[in-house]
Design a protein around this motif. Structure first.
Motif, PDB file in Angstrom:
ATOM      1  N   TYR A 189     -50.231 -10.800  21.312  1.00 21.60           N
ATOM      2  CA  TYR A 189     -50.832  -9.487  21.558  1.00 21.60           C
ATOM      3  C   TYR A 189     -50.168  -8.850  22.766  1.00 21.60           C
ATOM      4  CZ  TYR A 189     -54.926  -6.297  21.931  1.00 21.60           C
ATOM      5  OH  TYR A 189     -55.783  -5.220  21.975  1.00 21.60           O
ATOM      6  N   PHE A 190     -49.945  -7.553  22.694  1.00 19.42           N
ATOM      7  CA  PHE A 190     -49.304  -6.766  23.757  1.00 19.42           C
ATOM      8  C   PHE A 190     -50.219  -5.590  24.055  1.00 19.42           C
ATOM      9  CE2 PHE A 190     -46.875  -3.284  25.384  1.00 19.42           C
ATOM     10  CZ  PHE A 190     -45.622  -3.682  25.818  1.00 19.42           C
ATOM     11  N   THR A 191     -50.648  -5.464  25.304  1.00 22.76           N
ATOM     12  CA  THR A 191     -51.421  -4.293  25.692  1.00 22.76           C
ATOM     13  C   THR A 191     -50.697  -3.578  26.822  1.00 22.76           C
ATOM     14  OG1 THR A 191     -53.605  -3.478  26.358  1.00 22.76           O
ATOM     15  CG2 THR A 191     -52.877  -5.516  27.355  1.00 22.76           C
ATOM     16  N   GLY A 192     -50.778  -2.244  26.814  1.00 20.12           N
ATOM     17  CA  GLY A 192     -50.042  -1.523  27.834  1.00 20.12           C
ATOM     18  C   GLY A 192     -50.358  -0.037  27.857  1.00 20.12           C
ATOM     19  N   TYR A 193     -49.608   0.659  28.697  1.00 21.28           N
ATOM     20  CA  TYR A 193     -49.614   2.115  28.740  1.00 21.28           C
ATOM     21  C   TYR A 193     -48.560   2.600  27.750  1.00 21.28           C
ATOM     22  CZ  TYR A 193     -52.094   1.374  33.166  1.00 21.28           C
ATOM     23  OH  TYR A 193     -52.995   0.981  34.130  1.00 21.28           O
ATOM     24  N   ALA A 194     -48.818   3.750  27.114  1.00 18.72           N
ATOM     25  CA  ALA A 194     -47.923   4.199  26.051  1.00 18.72           C
ATOM     26  C   ALA A 194     -47.622   5.685  26.174  1.00 18.72           C
ATOM     27  CB  ALA A 194     -48.547   3.906  24.684  1.00 18.72           C
ATOM     28  N   TYR A 195     -46.352   6.009  26.251  1.00 18.56           N
ATOM     29  CA  TYR A 195     -45.903   7.392  26.328  1.00 18.56           C
ATOM     30  C   TYR A 195     -46.115   8.080  24.983  1.00 18.56           C
ATOM     31  CZ  TYR A 195     -42.692  11.341  26.824  1.00 18.56           C
ATOM     32  OH  TYR A 195     -42.143  12.595  26.850  1.00 18.56           O
ATOM     33  N   VAL A 223     -46.525   5.694  18.860  1.00 19.72           N
ATOM     34  CA  VAL A 223     -45.732   5.909  20.069  1.00 19.72           C
ATOM     35  C   VAL A 223     -44.334   5.335  19.863  1.00 19.72           C
ATOM     36  CG1 VAL A 223     -47.771   5.816  21.547  1.00 19.72           C
ATOM     37  CG2 VAL A 223     -46.462   3.735  21.148  1.00 19.72           C
ATOM     38  N   PRO A 224     -43.335   5.850  20.588  1.00 21.75           N
ATOM     39  CA  PRO A 224     -42.005   5.241  20.523  1.00 21.75           C
ATOM     40  C   PRO A 224     -42.032   3.838  21.123  1.00 21.75           C
ATOM     41  CG  PRO A 224     -42.083   6.970  22.197  1.00 21.75           C
ATOM     42  CD  PRO A 224     -43.367   7.043  21.439  1.00 21.75           C
ATOM     43  N   LEU A 225     -41.300   2.932  20.519  1.00 20.81           N
ATOM     44  CA  LEU A 225     -41.319   1.529  20.954  1.00 20.81           C
ATOM     45  C   LEU A 225     -40.751   1.360  22.353  1.00 20.81           C
ATOM     46  CD1 LEU A 225     -40.157  -0.126  17.623  1.00 20.81           C
ATOM     47  CD2 LEU A 225     -42.446  -0.229  18.613  1.00 20.81           C
ATOM     48  N   ASN A 226     -39.878   2.255  22.787  1.00 19.77           N
ATOM     49  CA  ASN A 226     -39.308   2.159  24.131  1.00 19.77           C
ATOM     50  C   ASN A 226     -40.092   2.990  25.140  1.00 19.77           C
ATOM     51  OD1 ASN A 226     -38.431   4.522  22.860  1.00 19.77           O
ATOM     52  ND2 ASN A 226     -36.550   4.621  24.045  1.00 19.77           N
TER      53      ASN A 226
END
Length: 281
Positions: A189-195, A223-226
């Motif tokens: 699992y990956f959690t984060g902020y997303a542009y 969201v874009p993956l980068n």
């Protein structure tokens, strides 16, 4: 690429409470924290905890008395990633996996890969290349599971998502992880902020271990993956909760944002015909 992130949490504390917060951006070889600021209003004692395997940066906050507490985090993050040709992203045999990878192969609370073994193999088991296999199952989730706010809760598992065919980013991530593990591919699992996430919020997706790399996948395609800033990884959402609360509180509100801090950005998406997988180190 530089991104400016921010997150806020608000609580009304009723009884003495300890919070374990997980909103700080990780420091990794691919993610440098250039500036950051963390505040608690009114001020109460807090400390940063350092887990052994660099999967999160916990803050332990103690609120010993009733209060309305506002928690804020902001940072400027310089991110980088690498792209690996998909023909190099082959399945890694379990016998060759590092011990640190093995926990992401097992069923977990929200990712009951043992229950979806037959389903995963019947739909995706005949695909040879591991990257293509994970990309195909990710596309299947996007095409067959409706993104529907409010359709699930904190108890919803990947097995439930297959039955209901509806969910939010957390559920899309859990299902992707579960199908990977059922196919003997470690996933986390990956959690984060997303542009460019709309509406702005904390975001969840997943990483699959193929070709000895952790490759990012997002079945929501929101969201874009980068354009991601990693907060934490874990077996599922239970390991990467934004806040774990030990006491009686009333939840008052949450917000998150991620904006460009420079103009050097070209969005990357998987479009179904991809030749490279993207890795955040």
């Amino acid at each position: 690429m530089k991104l400016r992130v921010a997150g806020t949490l608000g609580y009304e504390v009723i009884t003495p409470t300890t919070f374990i917060l997980n909103i700080h951006a990780l420091r990794t070889p691919a993610q440098a924290v250039l500036e950051e600021n963390f505040t608690v209003e009114p001020y109460f004692k807090f400390e940063e905890l350092a887990p052994q395997h660099n999967e999160s940066r916990f803050i332990r906050l103690e609120v010993p008395e009733p209060a309305k507490v506002n928690i804020s985090y902001s940072a400027i993050i310089d991110t980088s990633f690498k792209q690996t040709p998909c023909n190099q992203l082959n399945h890694v045999p379990v016998a060759a996996m590092d011990a640190s990878v093995l926990p992401y192969l097992f069923p977990s609370r929200y990712c009951q890969s043992d229950k979806l073994y037959r389903f995963a193999h019947s739909k995706f088991g005949k695909i040879d290349n591991a990257f293509e296999k994970v990309l195909t199952l990710t596309n299947w989730i996007h095409d067959n599971v409706e993104y529907l706010s409010g359709s699930t809760n904190s108890q919803t598992s990947a097995y439930d998502t297959v039955a209901e065919l509806a969910g939010v980013c957390r559920d899309f991530a859990h299902l992707g992880i579960t199908l990977c593990r059922a196919l003997d591919i470690p996933a986390r699992y990956f959690t984060g902020y997303a542009y460019q996430l709309n509406p702005p919020d904390f975001h969840a997706c997943f990483e699959a271990f193929i070709g000895n790399e952790w490759i990012i996948f997002d079945a929501t395609r929101l969201v874009p993956l980068n354009g991601l800033v990693k907060i934490a990884t874990g077996r599922d959402a239970a390991d990467a909760a934004i806040a774990s609360i030990f006491g009686e509180v009333n939840f008052m509100g949450i917000s998150a944002s991620c904006q460009l801090a420079d103009d050097n950005f070209e969005p990357v998406f998987y479009n179904g015909n991809d030749s490279h997988g993207l890795t955040y180190l």
